[in-house]
Motif scaffolding. Structure first.
Motif, mmCIF file in Angstrom:
data_model
loop_
_atom_site.group_PDB
_atom_site.id
_atom_site.type_symbol
_atom_site.label_atom_id
_atom_site.label_comp_id
_atom_site.label_asym_id
_atom_site.label_seq_id
_atom_site.Cartn_x
_atom_site.Cartn_y
_atom_site.Cartn_z
ATOM 1 N N LEU B 33 0.640 -1.338 0.105
ATOM 2 C CA LEU B 33 0.062 -0.119 -0.156
ATOM 3 C C LEU B 33 0.947 1.116 -0.087
ATOM 4 O O LEU B 33 0.643 2.076 -0.766
ATOM 5 C CB LEU B 33 -0.916 -0.115 1.300
ATOM 6 C CG LEU B 33 -2.103 -0.940 1.415
ATOM 7 C CD1 LEU B 33 -2.762 -0.944 2.597
ATOM 8 C CD2 LEU B 33 -3.229 -0.334 0.074
ATOM 9 N N LYS B 37 1.040 4.238 -3.017
ATOM 10 C CA LYS B 37 0.432 5.109 -2.383
ATOM 11 C C LYS B 37 -0.726 5.961 -3.191
ATOM 12 O O LYS B 37 -1.882 6.011 -2.749
ATOM 13 C CB LYS B 37 1.041 6.303 -1.698
ATOM 14 C CG LYS B 37 0.539 7.337 -0.708
ATOM 15 C CD LYS B 37 1.513 7.921 0.120
ATOM 16 C CE LYS B 37 0.494 9.092 1.204
ATOM 17 N NZ LYS B 37 1.491 9.600 2.014
ATOM 18 N N GLN B 39 -1.818 4.994 -6.194
ATOM 19 C CA GLN B 39 -2.542 3.949 -7.156
ATOM 20 C C GLN B 39 -3.751 3.197 -6.383
ATOM 21 O O GLN B 39 -4.646 2.690 -6.824
ATOM 22 C CB GLN B 39 -1.656 3.162 -7.941
ATOM 23 C CG GLN B 39 -0.459 4.023 -8.708
ATOM 24 C CD GLN B 39 0.821 3.960 -8.179
ATOM 25 O OE1 GLN B 39 0.805 4.315 -7.022
ATOM 26 N NE2 GLN B 39 1.748 3.288 -9.062
ATOM 27 N N LEU B 40 -2.979 2.984 -5.213
ATOM 28 C CA LEU B 40 -3.784 1.902 -4.335
ATOM 29 C C LEU B 40 -4.101 2.587 -2.974
ATOM 30 O O LEU B 40 -5.185 2.298 -2.478
ATOM 31 C CB LEU B 40 -2.892 0.755 -4.158
ATOM 32 C CG LEU B 40 -3.621 -0.507 -3.564
ATOM 33 C CD1 LEU B 40 -5.025 -0.971 -4.290
ATOM 34 C CD2 LEU B 40 -2.691 -1.744 -3.846
ATOM 35 N N MET B 41 -3.205 2.916 -2.293
ATOM 36 C CA MET B 41 -3.736 3.465 -0.672
ATOM 37 C C MET B 41 -4.571 4.341 -0.619
ATOM 38 O O MET B 41 -5.372 4.253 0.077
ATOM 39 C CB MET B 41 -2.276 3.837 0.115
ATOM 40 C CG MET B 41 -2.440 4.025 1.613
ATOM 41 S SD MET B 41 -0.661 4.595 2.114
ATOM 42 C CE MET B 41 -1.166 4.239 3.992
ATOM 43 N N LEU B 42 -4.492 5.553 -1.373
ATOM 44 C CA LEU B 42 -5.536 6.765 -1.480
ATOM 45 C C LEU B 42 -6.821 6.196 -2.222
ATOM 46 O O LEU B 42 -7.948 6.353 -1.254
ATOM 47 C CB LEU B 42 -4.896 7.791 -2.358
ATOM 48 C CG LEU B 42 -3.905 8.671 -1.774
ATOM 49 C CD1 LEU B 42 -3.227 9.470 -2.600
ATOM 50 C CD2 LEU B 42 -4.492 9.221 -0.567
ATOM 51 N N PRO B 43 -6.975 5.167 -3.072
ATOM 52 C CA PRO B 43 -8.090 4.944 -3.566
ATOM 53 C C PRO B 43 -8.781 4.020 -2.679
ATOM 54 O O PRO B 43 -9.968 4.033 -2.438
ATOM 55 C CB PRO B 43 -7.810 4.216 -4.984
ATOM 56 C CG PRO B 43 -6.735 4.782 -5.329
ATOM 57 C CD PRO B 43 -5.878 5.217 -4.291
#
Ligand SMILES: [Zn+2]
Ligand SMILES: [Zn+2]
Lengths: 198, 198
Positions: B33, B37, B39-43
């Motif tokens: 994650l 950050k 591409q994946l953690m925020l979404p």
């Protein structure tokens, strides 16, 4: 059809992209979250929000922490041993910390040299390593025992040749608790060569 | 010591409580994650926030959706078949939907009767089932083929005795693509008894 509406479907699809989770286990995870809304889903949502805001990459070593320099780089006791351990990944740094290897510092390369995959020296945090290596008396190369890991170790060793920095690597051998007949022959022969007196 | 600060440690501990993830895979997931950050953690953080707000338990059937009654209960075509499938869990409902079983409705019990674990009729959504069963011509009992699942099936069958509702259960047999020598004897003997002409 999508079960449970677009919000749930999207959560499943994002969770399925985590390592170790596929679409099936992501669905189970989301159902579990929904069942434990108060005890797990709300705290996880809040923890993720907090982590998104807090997480930083250490500008010195590449570790992940909530400060930069990270708590390891900022701790003067960590510098006294003069030992800098070079790892591929933050996960390896964390594993060594869990193993309690002592008052050392780290350098995270962010990968290994892999010409076949188009990963060259400029793609890794290698210049940062060469620049800070001179502050340490020993550089321990703790890359994985793969071809790429060893190629990367050779590259670093070459770059540090002619300095008075001692370059070492982790010992090969039988894992503690490991059974001999599950080990590959390379490990076994290395373990025999490096045998020690009891 | 905690790697990466309290925010990261707490995220690891919460993720480790998801089914299929342990402390080790939760750590790997969090590192992934952090690496992804943007591409994946925020979404994921945003999707979790949205799901927390949107998710509802259907007051009619116990399904999880973003509306109550859920989209299945609200869809009049779903009522035309007169078939109500009783499942233990929302995960089973979703599995049947993925299998494309057709225009049916569901009833989620939220578990199975288990005297040893202190789970009695009042702990399940059983009265809701008995109350709405009369709107359907057939009740398909799709509990797991466990002792508790079958005990629960018997209980429901007893409760519906004397009504003109047809009570059925899923067929036992060889799973599609399943290899015979991996199957238990009960399944094999049931599959033989229920054999059909090709
Ligand atoms: Zn650092
Ligand atoms: Zn419903």
């Amino acid at each position: 059809m999508a079960s449970g509406g677009p919000e749930i479907e999207q959560l499943i699809q994002l969770l399925a992209r985590l390592p170790g989770l596929g679409p099936r286990s992501a669905r189970r995870a989301v159902l579990h979250l929904i069942k434990k809304k108060e005890q797990l889903m709300l705290p996880l949502s809040a923890a993720l929000d907090r982590a998104v805001l807090a997480v930083k990459s250490c500008e010195v070593c590449g570790n992940v922490d909530t400060t930069s320099p990270c708590s390891i780089c900022a701790d003067p006791r960590r510098g006294e041993s003069g030992i800098l351990i070079v790892v591929e990944d933050v996960a390896d740094l964390w594993a060594l910390e869990r193993a309690g290897v002592g008052q050392v510092r780290y350098h995270v390369l962010g990968g290994v040299l892999s010409p076949l995959d188009g990963v060259g020296p400029d793609d890794l945090n290698l210049e940062g390593l060469i620049a800070r290596a001179h502050d340490y008396s020993e550089i321990v190369l703790a890359m994985n025992a793969t071809v790429e890991g060893q190629t990367t170790a050779h590259y670093i060793t070459d770059r540090l040749t002619g300095t008075d920095i001692r370059v070492t690597r982790l010992a090969h051998g039988v894992p503690v608790g490991g059974e001999l007949d599950y080990l590959d022959e390379g490990t076994l022969s290395q373990a025999l060569k490096a045998r020690t007196v009891i």
